[in-house]
Design a protein around this motif. Structure first.
Motif, PDB file in Angstrom:
ATOM      1  N   VAL A  65       7.938  11.475  84.003  1.00 31.24           N
ATOM      2  CA  VAL A  65       7.918  12.856  83.516  1.00 31.24           C
ATOM      3  C   VAL A  65       9.105  13.603  84.110  1.00 31.24           C
ATOM      4  O   VAL A  65       9.243  13.680  85.342  1.00 31.24           O
ATOM      5  CB  VAL A  65       6.605  13.564  83.896  1.00 31.24           C
ATOM      6  CG1 VAL A  65       6.614  15.003  83.386  1.00 31.24           C
ATOM      7  CG2 VAL A  65       5.407  12.804  83.335  1.00 31.24           C
ATOM      8  N   THR A  66       9.943  14.151  83.260  1.00 28.08           N
ATOM      9  CA  THR A  66      11.098  14.947  83.710  1.00 28.08           C
ATOM     10  C   THR A  66      11.137  16.317  83.051  1.00 28.08           C
ATOM     11  O   THR A  66      12.032  17.111  83.342  1.00 28.08           O
ATOM     12  CB  THR A  66      12.413  14.202  83.407  1.00 28.08           C
ATOM     13  OG1 THR A  66      12.482  13.913  82.006  1.00 28.08           O
ATOM     14  CG2 THR A  66      12.506  12.903  84.207  1.00 28.08           C
ATOM     15  N   ASP A  67      10.201  16.609  82.171  1.00 28.15           N
ATOM     16  CA  ASP A  67      10.161  17.907  81.493  1.00 28.15           C
ATOM     17  C   ASP A  67       9.868  19.011  82.504  1.00 28.15           C
ATOM     18  O   ASP A  67       8.835  18.971  83.192  1.00 28.15           O
ATOM     19  CB  ASP A  67       9.075  17.887  80.415  1.00 28.15           C
ATOM     20  CG  ASP A  67       8.958  19.226  79.698  1.00 28.15           C
ATOM     21  OD1 ASP A  67       9.986  19.929  79.587  1.00 28.15           O
ATOM     22  OD2 ASP A  67       7.842  19.566  79.271  1.00 28.15           O
ATOM     23  N   PRO A  68      10.738  20.016  82.625  1.00 29.90           N
ATOM     24  CA  PRO A  68      10.539  21.081  83.625  1.00 29.90           C
ATOM     25  C   PRO A  68       9.189  21.783  83.499  1.00 29.90           C
ATOM     26  O   PRO A  68       8.570  22.125  84.514  1.00 29.90           O
ATOM     27  CB  PRO A  68      11.707  22.041  83.352  1.00 29.90           C
ATOM     28  CG  PRO A  68      12.763  21.187  82.731  1.00 29.90           C
ATOM     29  CD  PRO A  68      12.019  20.187  81.895  1.00 29.90           C
ATOM     30  N   GLU A  69       8.730  22.012  82.275  1.00 31.29           N
ATOM     31  CA  GLU A  69       7.438  22.682  82.105  1.00 31.29           C
ATOM     32  C   GLU A  69       6.295  21.818  82.607  1.00 31.29           C
ATOM     33  O   GLU A  69       5.361  22.307  83.247  1.00 31.29           O
ATOM     34  CB  GLU A  69       7.233  23.039  80.631  1.00 31.29           C
ATOM     35  CG  GLU A  69       8.131  24.156  80.128  1.00 31.29           C
ATOM     36  CD  GLU A  69       7.720  24.630  78.750  1.00 31.29           C
ATOM     37  OE1 GLU A  69       6.630  24.216  78.274  1.00 31.29           O
ATOM     38  OE2 GLU A  69       8.483  25.399  78.143  1.00 31.29           O
ATOM     39  N   ALA A  70       6.362  20.516  82.323  1.00 32.20           N
ATOM     40  CA  ALA A  70       5.307  19.602  82.789  1.00 32.20           C
ATOM     41  C   ALA A  70       5.335  19.444  84.297  1.00 32.20           C
ATOM     42  O   ALA A  70       4.319  19.090  84.901  1.00 32.20           O
ATOM     43  CB  ALA A  70       5.466  18.245  82.112  1.00 32.20           C
ATOM     44  N   LEU A  71       6.472  19.721  84.926  1.00 32.41           N
ATOM     45  CA  LEU A  71       6.611  19.557  86.377  1.00 32.41           C
ATOM     46  C   LEU A  71       6.194  20.804  87.146  1.00 32.41           C
ATOM     47  O   LEU A  71       6.097  20.758  88.376  1.00 32.41           O
ATOM     48  CB  LEU A  71       8.056  19.200  86.729  1.00 32.41           C
ATOM     49  CG  LEU A  71       8.493  17.772  86.390  1.00 32.41           C
ATOM     50  CD1 LEU A  71      10.002  17.636  86.504  1.00 32.41           C
ATOM     51  CD2 LEU A  71       7.798  16.778  87.309  1.00 32.41           C
ATOM     52  N   GLN A  72       5.946  21.894  86.460  1.00 34.98           N
ATOM     53  CA  GLN A  72       5.595  23.123  87.169  1.00 34.98           C
ATOM     54  C   GLN A  72       4.297  22.976  87.950  1.00 34.98           C
ATOM     55  O   GLN A  72       4.223  23.338  89.136  1.00 34.98           O
ATOM     56  CB  GLN A  72       5.491  24.279  86.175  1.00 34.98           C
ATOM     57  CG  GLN A  72       6.843  24.761  85.655  1.00 34.98           C
ATOM     58  CD  GLN A  72       6.698  25.968  84.736  1.00 34.98           C
ATOM     59  OE1 GLN A  72       5.599  26.504  84.569  1.00 34.98           O
ATOM     60  NE2 GLN A  72       7.810  26.374  84.127  1.00 34.98           N
ATOM     61  N   ALA A  73       3.246  22.459  87.299  1.00 31.52           N
ATOM     62  CA  ALA A  73       1.940  22.349  87.964  1.00 31.52           C
ATOM     63  C   ALA A  73       1.964  21.408  89.169  1.00 31.52           C
ATOM     64  O   ALA A  73       1.477  21.773  90.244  1.00 31.52           O
ATOM     65  CB  ALA A  73       0.883  21.918  86.960  1.00 31.52           C
ATOM     66  N   PRO A  74       2.501  20.187  89.065  1.00 26.79           N
ATOM     67  CA  PRO A  74       2.506  19.313  90.244  1.00 26.79           C
ATOM     68  C   PRO A  74       3.429  19.774  91.361  1.00 26.79           C
ATOM     69  O   PRO A  74       3.324  19.292  92.480  1.00 26.79           O
ATOM     70  CB  PRO A  74       2.969  17.956  89.684  1.00 26.79           C
ATOM     71  CG  PRO A  74       3.644  18.265  88.400  1.00 26.79           C
ATOM     72  CD  PRO A  74       2.976  19.474  87.858  1.00 26.79           C
ATOM     73  N   ASN A  75       4.315  20.721  91.088  1.00 28.81           N
ATOM     74  CA  ASN A  75       5.190  21.251  92.125  1.00 28.81           C
ATOM     75  C   ASN A  75       4.560  22.394  92.915  1.00 28.81           C
ATOM     76  O   ASN A  75       5.101  22.825  93.935  1.00 28.81           O
ATOM     77  CB  ASN A  75       6.505  21.747  91.512  1.00 28.81           C
ATOM     78  CG  ASN A  75       7.610  20.710  91.582  1.00 28.81           C
ATOM     79  OD1 ASN A  75       7.938  20.201  92.649  1.00 28.81           O
ATOM     80  ND2 ASN A  75       8.178  20.377  90.433  1.00 28.81           N
ATOM     81  N   VAL A  76       3.412  22.901  92.434  1.00 26.46           N
ATOM     82  CA  VAL A  76       2.771  24.054  93.069  1.00 26.46           C
ATOM     83  C   VAL A  76       1.450  23.628  93.687  1.00 26.46           C
ATOM     84  O   VAL A  76       0.682  22.886  93.081  1.00 26.46           O
ATOM     85  CB  VAL A  76       2.535  25.185  92.034  1.00 26.46           C
ATOM     86  CG1 VAL A  76       1.862  26.388  92.696  1.00 26.46           C
ATOM     87  CG2 VAL A  76       3.850  25.598  91.409  1.00 26.46           C
ATOM     88  N   ASP A  77       1.162  24.112  94.896  1.00 19.66           N
ATOM     89  CA  ASP A  77      -0.067  23.724  95.579  1.00 19.66           C
ATOM     90  C   ASP A  77      -1.267  24.458  94.976  1.00 19.66           C
ATOM     91  O   ASP A  77      -1.117  25.367  94.153  1.00 19.66           O
ATOM     92  CB  ASP A  77       0.039  23.982  97.080  1.00 19.66           C
ATOM     93  CG  ASP A  77      -0.110  25.440  97.434  1.00 19.66           C
ATOM     94  OD1 ASP A  77       0.497  26.279  96.730  1.00 19.66           O
ATOM     95  OD2 ASP A  77      -0.823  25.753  98.401  1.00 19.66           O
ATOM     96  N   TRP A  78      -2.464  24.070  95.418  1.00 17.86           N
ATOM     97  CA  TRP A  78      -3.708  24.522  94.777  1.00 17.86           C
ATOM     98  C   TRP A  78      -3.910  26.027  94.866  1.00 17.86           C
ATOM     99  O   TRP A  78      -4.453  26.654  93.956  1.00 17.86           O
ATOM    100  CB  TRP A  78      -4.886  23.782  95.405  1.00 17.86           C
ATOM    101  CG  TRP A  78      -6.157  23.902  94.632  1.00 17.86           C
ATOM    102  CD1 TRP A  78      -6.312  23.808  93.282  1.00 17.86           C
ATOM    103  CD2 TRP A  78      -7.462  24.130  95.165  1.00 17.86           C
ATOM    104  NE1 TRP A  78      -7.636  23.952  92.942  1.00 17.86           N
ATOM    105  CE2 TRP A  78      -8.361  24.151  94.079  1.00 17.86           C
ATOM    106  CE3 TRP A  78      -7.958  24.294  96.454  1.00 17.86           C
ATOM    107  CZ2 TRP A  78      -9.726  24.343  94.250  1.00 17.86           C
ATOM    108  CZ3 TRP A  78      -9.318  24.479  96.617  1.00 17.86           C
ATOM    109  CH2 TRP A  78     -10.186  24.504  95.527  1.00 17.86           C
TER     110      TRP A  78
END
Length: 434
Positions: A65-78
Motif C-alpha cells: 500500500v502506497t496510497d497516501p489516503e490509505a496510509l493516513q489511518a495506520p500512521n496515526v495512533d489510536w
C-alpha cells in the motif's frame, strides 16, 4: 529551535501542523517548531526505493500500500495524538512472507514498524519517522483448536473479539478481555503483554501463552509454537517476546491456553465513598468470594461523567466518588449468587459501599462491562495520558492527581482514574502533564 528534515524528535510526528504530543514541555509556537524533553534523530537507515517496492510486490502480491489516503489511518495512533510519516504499508498473509520482507529490509538497512490493531495508547504502534509499516491484519486464520485441552493456535492478526466468539462457541473463553477487543490483534496483545479484565482470575500472558512463532529481524523464523503446557525442555524462549513490543522480532502465530467457559457469571456494580474504601472492598472481596472472583475493576466519578457525555450511558447506581465492578464466574449459579449476595450485604452494612446493583441475567451481565469500557472509547474523543499507579503507594496517590478532578485540565481535558486492582496497578488518565 527548528527541526530540519530527517531530524524530527520523538513524539513530533505531525511535521507541519503544530500538534503537540503528550511528552512535550510546551506547545509549538509555530508549525514545525517545538521544544521537547527527549529529542531523537533519525538513524542512518535507507529510504524506500522503486526497486524496494518492486521487491515487496513480488513477495506480497497485492499487499503493498502506497496510497497516501490509505496510509493516513495506520500512521496515526489510536487516540489521534501521534502521527508517523510512513509511505509504505505491507500486508503479508504468512510467516514466510514476513520472513522474506524482513530479510530484504535487513539487507537494505530499511527500518520496519510492526503494527497489529493499532489500539495502543503510547504511540508504540505507529512509526516515529518513515519506517515501513508491517501490518498483521491479513494474518487472521485460526490454525487449530483442541476441544479437550482448550489450546488455540492462531495467526497473530486474529482480532481478539473474533477469537472470543470462536472459542465461546466451543464452550471455552479467551484468558484475556480488553476494552479494545473489537480491534486489537492477539499478536499485539502478546507483544505488549496485555492484562485486561480477566487478569485477576487467569493471570498474565506469560502463563497462558504456550508457544509463539516469531520472525527475527534478519528473516529467521523461530518456531516455538508448541502446544505442550508442561514443557521443561530447555530455555523458554517465548518469554523473551511476550512484552517485547516488536523490538526483538515480529510475532506471527500464537498458541494460547483457553479456560473452560463458566456456567454461571454474576456482575455487581457498586458505588464507593472514597478510594480507601475501594481498596478495602477489594481486600474484603478476595476474602469472601475466593475462587469465584474473576474481575475487580474501578472507575471514578469523572470517568462516569465522560461515559455519560460521550457514550450516553447512565450509571445503574446513585452518584458516587468511585465505582467498582465485580465479576464472579463458576460452575454453580446458586452457590455463586449466594456468596456474592453475602458479600454485598456485608459491604453495604459496613459502609464500604453506598449503593449497588447485581446482574445475573446473561443479557444484562455485559452492561456494566460496557460502562467500564467507556473510558477506553472516550480516549478516542478526548486526548489523554495514561499512567500506571502501583497500589503499594496507597490511597494517597489518587489524591495526588485529584486536582484534575476539580474541573477541566489543560487543553480542556478532564483527568480521571480507572483500572483493575487485581493487577496491582490502576490507571490514571489525565491531560498531558508536561
Amino acid at each position: 529551535f527548528t527541526w530540519e528534515e530527517g531530524e524530527w524528535p520523538l513524539g513530533m510526528w505531525v511535521r507541519r501542523t503544530g500538534m503537540t504530543p503528550f511528552n512535550c514541555c510546551s506547545r509549538a509556537s509555530s508549525p514545525g517548531q517545538i521544544q521537547l524533553r527527549y529529542p531523537v534523530r533519525r538513524l542512518p537507515f535507507s529510504t524506500v526505493s522503486e526497486q524496494d517496492l518492486a521487491a515487496f510486490e513480488r513477495i506480497v502480491p497485492g499487499g503493498v500500500v502506497t496510497d497516501p489516503e490509505a496510509l493516513q489511518a495506520p500512521n496515526v495512533d489510536w487516540i489521534r495524538t501521534l502521527r508517523g510519516s510512513s509511505k509504505v504499508l505491507l500486508r503479508p498473509r504468512t510467516s514466510e512472507e514476513v520472513s522474506h520482507i524482513l530479510r530484504h529490509c535487513h539487507e537494505r538497512n530499511l527500518a520496519v514498524n510492526p503494527q497489529g490493531g493499532n489500539t495502543g495508547m503510547v504511540g508504540g504502534s505507529v512509526p516515529v519517522f518513515d519506517e515501513i509499516i508491517l501490518s498483521t491484519a491479513r494474518m487472521n486464520k485460526v490454525l487449530s483448536f483442541h476441544s479437550v485441552s482448550g489450546i488455540l493456535v492462531c495467526q497473530a492478526g486474529c482480532v481478539l473479539e473474533e477469537l472470543s466468539h470462536y472459542v465461546e462457541e466451543r464452550d471455552f473463553i479467551m484468558p484475556l478481555d480488553l476494552g479494545a477487543k473489537g480491534s486489537c490483534h492477539i499478536g499485539g496483545n502478546v507483544a505488549t503483554n496485555a492484562g485486561g479484565l480477566r487478569f485477576l482470575r487467569y493471570g498474565s500472558l506469560h502463563g497462558t501463552v504456550l508457544g509463539l512463532e516469531v520472525v527475527l529481524a534478519d528473516g529467521t523464523i523461530l518456531d516455538c509454537l508448541t502446544s505442550l503446557r508442561k514443557d521443561n525442555t530447555g530455555y523458554d524462549l517465548k518469554q523473551l517476546f511476550i512484552g517485547s513490543e516488536g523490538t526483538l522480532g515480529v510475532i506471527t502465530a500464537v498458541s494460547i491456553l483457553c479456560p473452560p467457559k463458566p456456567r454461571a457469571v454474576n456482575v455487581a456494580f457498586l458505588g464507593c465513598p472514597g478510594f480507601a474504601e475501594v481498596l478495602q472492598t477489594f481486600s474484603t472481596c478476595k476474602g469472601m468470594l475466593g475462587e469465584i472472583l474473576s474481575a475487580f475493576e474501578f472507575m471514578d466519578a469523572v470517568c462516569m461523567q465522560l461515559v455519560g457525555r460521550y457514550l450516553h450511558l447512565a450509571s445503574p447506581v446513585q452518584e458516587s466518588p468511585f465505582y467498582v465492578l465485580i465479576e464472579t464466574s463458576g460452575s454453580n449459579a446458586g452457590h455463586d449468587a449466594e456468596k456474592l449476595g453475602s458479600f454485598l450485604e456485608h459491604a453495604l452494612g459496613s459502609g464500604l459501599v453506598t449503593d449497588g446493583t447485581m446482574a445475573t441475567d446473561q443479557t444484562k451481565v455485559k452492561v456494566p462491562h460496557v460502562l467500564l469500557a467507556g473510558p477506553l472509547s472516550v480516549r478516542q474523543v478526548q486526548p489523554c495520558l495514561g499512567i500506571r499507579l502501583s497500589l503499594s503507594l496507597g490511597p494517597g496517590v489518587v489524591g495526588a492527581l485529584g486536582h484534575h478532578h476539580q474541573g477541566l485540565g489543560r487543553g480542556g481535558a478532564l483527568g480521571h482514574h480507572h483500572g483493575g486492582l487485581g493487577s496491582g496497578s490502576p490507571w490514571s488518565l489525565s491531560p498531558g502533564l508536561g
